[in-house]
Design a protein around this motif. Sequence first.
Motif, PDB file in Angstrom:
ATOM      1  N   UNK A  10       3.436 -17.648 -12.719  1.00  0.00           N
ATOM      2  CA  UNK A  10       3.432 -16.182 -12.772  1.00  0.00           C
ATOM      3  C   UNK A  10       2.111 -15.640 -12.259  1.00  0.00           C
ATOM      4  N   UNK A  11       2.196 -14.576 -11.535  1.00  0.00           N
ATOM      5  CA  UNK A  11       0.969 -13.873 -11.106  1.00  0.00           C
ATOM      6  C   UNK A  11       1.196 -12.394 -11.362  1.00  0.00           C
ATOM      7  N   UNK A  12       0.326 -11.818 -12.186  1.00  0.00           N
ATOM      8  CA  UNK A  12       0.470 -10.401 -12.501  1.00  0.00           C
ATOM      9  C   UNK A  12      -0.846  -9.695 -12.202  1.00  0.00           C
ATOM     10  N   UNK A  13      -0.774  -8.665 -11.368  1.00  0.00           N
ATOM     11  CA  UNK A  13      -1.976  -7.906 -11.005  1.00  0.00           C
ATOM     12  C   UNK A  13      -1.858  -6.494 -11.549  1.00  0.00           C
ATOM     13  N   UNK A  14      -2.868  -6.052 -12.245  1.00  0.00           N
ATOM     14  CA  UNK A  14      -2.904  -4.631 -12.641  1.00  0.00           C
ATOM     15  C   UNK A  14      -4.217  -4.050 -12.147  1.00  0.00           C
ATOM     16  N   UNK A  15      -4.161  -2.800 -11.751  1.00  0.00           N
ATOM     17  CA  UNK A  15      -5.368  -2.173 -11.212  1.00  0.00           C
ATOM     18  C   UNK A  15      -5.527  -0.770 -11.790  1.00  0.00           C
ATOM     19  N   UNK A  16      -6.768  -0.348 -11.895  1.00  0.00           N
ATOM     20  CA  UNK A  16      -7.028   1.022 -12.362  1.00  0.00           C
ATOM     21  C   UNK A  16      -7.060   1.994 -11.186  1.00  0.00           C
ATOM     22  N   UNK A  17      -6.945   1.460  -9.966  1.00  0.00           N
ATOM     23  CA  UNK A  17      -7.037   2.320  -8.773  1.00  0.00           C
ATOM     24  C   UNK A  17      -5.740   3.108  -8.595  1.00  0.00           C
ATOM     25  N   UNK A  18      -5.865   4.372  -8.281  1.00  0.00           N
ATOM     26  CA  UNK A  18      -4.682   5.207  -8.035  1.00  0.00           C
ATOM     27  C   UNK A  18      -5.034   6.261  -6.999  1.00  0.00           C
ATOM     28  N   UNK A  19      -5.548   5.821  -5.868  1.00  0.00           N
ATOM     29  CA  UNK A  19      -5.955   6.785  -4.839  1.00  0.00           C
ATOM     30  C   UNK A  19      -4.739   7.361  -4.116  1.00  0.00           C
ATOM     31  N   UNK A  20      -4.693   8.675  -3.943  1.00  0.00           N
ATOM     32  CA  UNK A  20      -3.574   9.287  -3.219  1.00  0.00           C
ATOM     33  C   UNK A  20      -3.424   8.697  -1.814  1.00  0.00           C
ATOM     34  N   UNK A  21      -2.212   8.523  -1.363  1.00  0.00           N
ATOM     35  CA  UNK A  21      -1.831   7.972  -0.052  1.00  0.00           C
ATOM     36  C   UNK A  21      -2.051   6.464   0.047  1.00  0.00           C
ATOM     37  N   UNK A  22      -2.693   5.873  -0.964  1.00  0.00           N
ATOM     38  CA  UNK A  22      -3.001   4.437  -0.900  1.00  0.00           C
ATOM     39  C   UNK A  22      -2.227   3.661  -1.962  1.00  0.00           C
ATOM     40  N   UNK A  23      -2.111   4.235  -3.153  1.00  0.00           N
ATOM     41  CA  UNK A  23      -1.449   3.550  -4.269  1.00  0.00           C
ATOM     42  C   UNK A  23      -0.205   4.316  -4.704  1.00  0.00           C
ATOM     43  N   UNK A  24       0.843   3.635  -5.122  1.00  0.00           N
ATOM     44  CA  UNK A  24       0.976   2.189  -5.282  1.00  0.00           C
ATOM     45  C   UNK A  24       1.168   1.434  -3.970  1.00  0.00           C
ATOM     46  N   UNK A  25       1.551   2.129  -2.898  1.00  0.00           N
ATOM     47  CA  UNK A  25       1.597   1.465  -1.590  1.00  0.00           C
ATOM     48  C   UNK A  25       1.124   2.469  -0.541  1.00  0.00           C
ATOM     49  N   UNK A  26       0.626   1.912   0.538  1.00  0.00           N
ATOM     50  CA  UNK A  26       0.045   2.771   1.580  1.00  0.00           C
ATOM     51  C   UNK A  26       1.087   3.742   2.141  1.00  0.00           C
ATOM     52  N   UNK A  27       0.736   5.018   2.189  1.00  0.00           N
ATOM     53  CA  UNK A  27       1.625   6.024   2.797  1.00  0.00           C
ATOM     54  C   UNK A  27       0.760   7.044   3.516  1.00  0.00           C
ATOM     55  N   UNK A  28      -0.005   6.553   4.481  1.00  0.00           N
ATOM     56  CA  UNK A  28      -0.932   7.456   5.170  1.00  0.00           C
ATOM     57  C   UNK A  28      -0.258   8.205   6.316  1.00  0.00           C
ATOM     58  N   UNK A  29       0.821   7.627   6.833  1.00  0.00           N
ATOM     59  CA  UNK A  29       1.490   8.251   7.971  1.00  0.00           C
ATOM     60  C   UNK A  29       2.919   8.635   7.608  1.00  0.00           C
ATOM     61  N   UNK A  30       3.211   9.913   7.696  1.00  0.00           N
ATOM     62  CA  UNK A  30       4.556  10.413   7.393  1.00  0.00           C
ATOM     63  C   UNK A  30       5.382  10.545   8.653  1.00  0.00           C
ATOM     64  N   UNK A  31       6.017  11.721   8.847  1.00  0.00           N
ATOM     65  CA  UNK A  31       6.919  11.901   9.999  1.00  0.00           C
ATOM     66  C   UNK A  31       6.141  12.109  11.305  1.00  0.00           C
ATOM     67  N   UNK A  32       4.888  12.573  11.212  1.00  0.00           N
ATOM     68  CA  UNK A  32       4.169  12.983  12.430  1.00  0.00           C
ATOM     69  C   UNK A  32       3.930  11.808  13.391  1.00  0.00           C
ATOM     70  N   UNK A  33       3.490  10.666  12.844  1.00  0.00           N
ATOM     71  CA  UNK A  33       3.163   9.538  13.719  1.00  0.00           C
ATOM     72  C   UNK A  33       4.416   8.949  14.379  1.00  0.00           C
ATOM     73  N   UNK A  34       5.531   8.737  13.637  1.00  0.00           N
ATOM     74  CA  UNK A  34       6.744   8.280  14.334  1.00  0.00           C
ATOM     75  C   UNK A  34       7.178   9.240  15.443  1.00  0.00           C
ATOM     76  N   UNK A  35       7.065  10.548  15.188  1.00  0.00           N
ATOM     77  CA  UNK A  35       7.455  11.523  16.223  1.00  0.00           C
ATOM     78  C   UNK A  35       6.512  11.418  17.419  1.00  0.00           C
ATOM     79  N   UNK A  36       5.224  11.281  17.136  1.00  0.00           N
ATOM     80  CA  UNK A  36       4.238  11.134  18.219  1.00  0.00           C
ATOM     81  C   UNK A  36       4.509   9.865  19.036  1.00  0.00           C
ATOM     82  N   UNK A  37       4.766   8.756  18.341  1.00  0.00           N
ATOM     83  CA  UNK A  37       5.029   7.499  19.052  1.00  0.00           C
ATOM     84  C   UNK A  37       6.329   7.587  19.848  1.00  0.00           C
ATOM     85  N   UNK A  38       7.328   8.258  19.278  1.00  0.00           N
ATOM     86  CA  UNK A  38       8.606   8.410  19.973  1.00  0.00           C
ATOM     87  C   UNK A  38       8.428   9.250  21.235  1.00  0.00           C
ATOM     88  N   UNK A  39       7.804  10.414  21.093  1.00  0.00           N
ATOM     89  CA  UNK A  39       7.650  11.302  22.258  1.00  0.00           C
ATOM     90  C   UNK A  39       6.709  10.674  23.292  1.00  0.00           C
TER      91      UNK A  39
END
Lengths: 179, 312
Positions: free
Chosen positions: B1-30
């Motif tokens: 078993x491996x269990x990780x707990x963290x006190x970090x809760x930075x917006x856009x980073x935790x619990x998983x990275x979400x720095x790029x929303x719809x804008x970057x896919x649209x930019x890459x598509x166009x």
Amino acid sequence: MARFGMVIDTLRCVGCMDCVVACKTENEVPEGFCRDWITTEVRGKFPTLTTEIRSERCNHCDRPPCVTCCPTGASHVEDFGRLVLVDRELCIGCKACLASCPYDARFIHPEGYADKCTFCVHRVREGKDPACVAVCPTRCMHFGDLDDPRSEVAKLLASRRHHALLPEAGTRPRIHFLT
Amino acid sequence: MLELTTTRANPMVDPSLQVWGWEIPVYLFLGGLVAGMMILSGYLLFSGRHQAHGSSTAFVPALSFVLLSLGMAALFLDLEHRAFVWRLYTTFEPASPMSWGSWILILVYPALAAALLVRPPAPLVRRSPRLATLSGRLLDRPGWPRAVGVASIVLGVLLGIYTGVLLSALGARPLWASGLLGPLFLVSGLSTAAALVHLLAGDPQERVLFARADNVFLGIELLLLGLFLVGLLSATEVHARAARLLLDGPFGALFWVGVVGLGILIPLGVQIAAVRHRVQHTPVAPLLVLGGGLLLRYVFVAAGQLSHWSPP
């Protein structure tokens, strides 16, 4: 030229979060954000479990992907201590550095620029330890020049078993955890 | 078993990275779409097909100009420190794909303007007759359309590859850690460009030409997608775990149904039947290709941010 790094004794760390509070106070980190944090790792199978408590932050890597991906040079390696820093006047907030960091050590400051641990460069320039190191009540954190064999950090690494985080990511992190 | 707990809760980073929303896919598509259109119109200019009545070279550069500007606007919206965007052009960082991209984009606009002058769109000529005079003077030089065609192809290839390299240079996200992303996004850009020109072209011969070309691009895209997944699955456990985000993970349905099924296989089947005169050319297949191209970028950007080196 110095190459600053940190050595943290996980056998002494109790996860009290004094380092986190000291960093937030010293660097005026905005509410809801943190430059350092505590990770608790539990491994094994009951009843033979082991717990490692770590104070984590930016690893000021020797091969920093956040620096190579930065399109403006805002993320850079400072000559002083080879610290990885962000020039907020150059940062456009593209967030490539956040995506490039395997430790997720960066965040976007509410003012729009990428922010992270600086090893309290303003204190280190004055010959002081980073705030987190200075306040640690168990003295589990050590800061110094990894390339100087006479430094405390170099001696600890030479004498104790240690590991770094995600060495397989190839970034050569400069924070080492004694076990 | 491996269990990780963290006190970090930075917006856009935790619990998983979400720095790029719809804008970057649209930019890459166009960006990819414009790259493909530059390559296709570059080919028409280089081969002399631009002289044909109703050639798409009369509208492709102007349309590319608009679409690229929309993409740049999406990119601008994604920036968090917008007032400092000009800093991109006070330096050149050779190790940064984003720096390369910003300079390539600066070169793309003059190339589009040059292509526009070879065959200026009629509405623009009506508004500004001097455009026709200028175009006529340039066309007096026989090598001009060919030179513009070569420049369009070269810059189109660079722009198309850049949209993939932008992600693949971020090795901290295992899903993006593949050199195939550049070619994959380039071919997807070509495929969406062929679909759009197929949809809008006035010349029936050109429509058939682009439908045939699109079938080839879709086939290559499918092959590259397969190779990309095989590459990840045969690499480390971390990379294999990242590939499974697309195969049977949270993005599995979008990937298989949206990207592969509706975005590649069905339009490929319909267009093969159309070029063999078994069914009529309809807007269905090109629209599906365009939707699939956008979904491909979305899935890759979103799933890539979810992939990481840390233990699950």
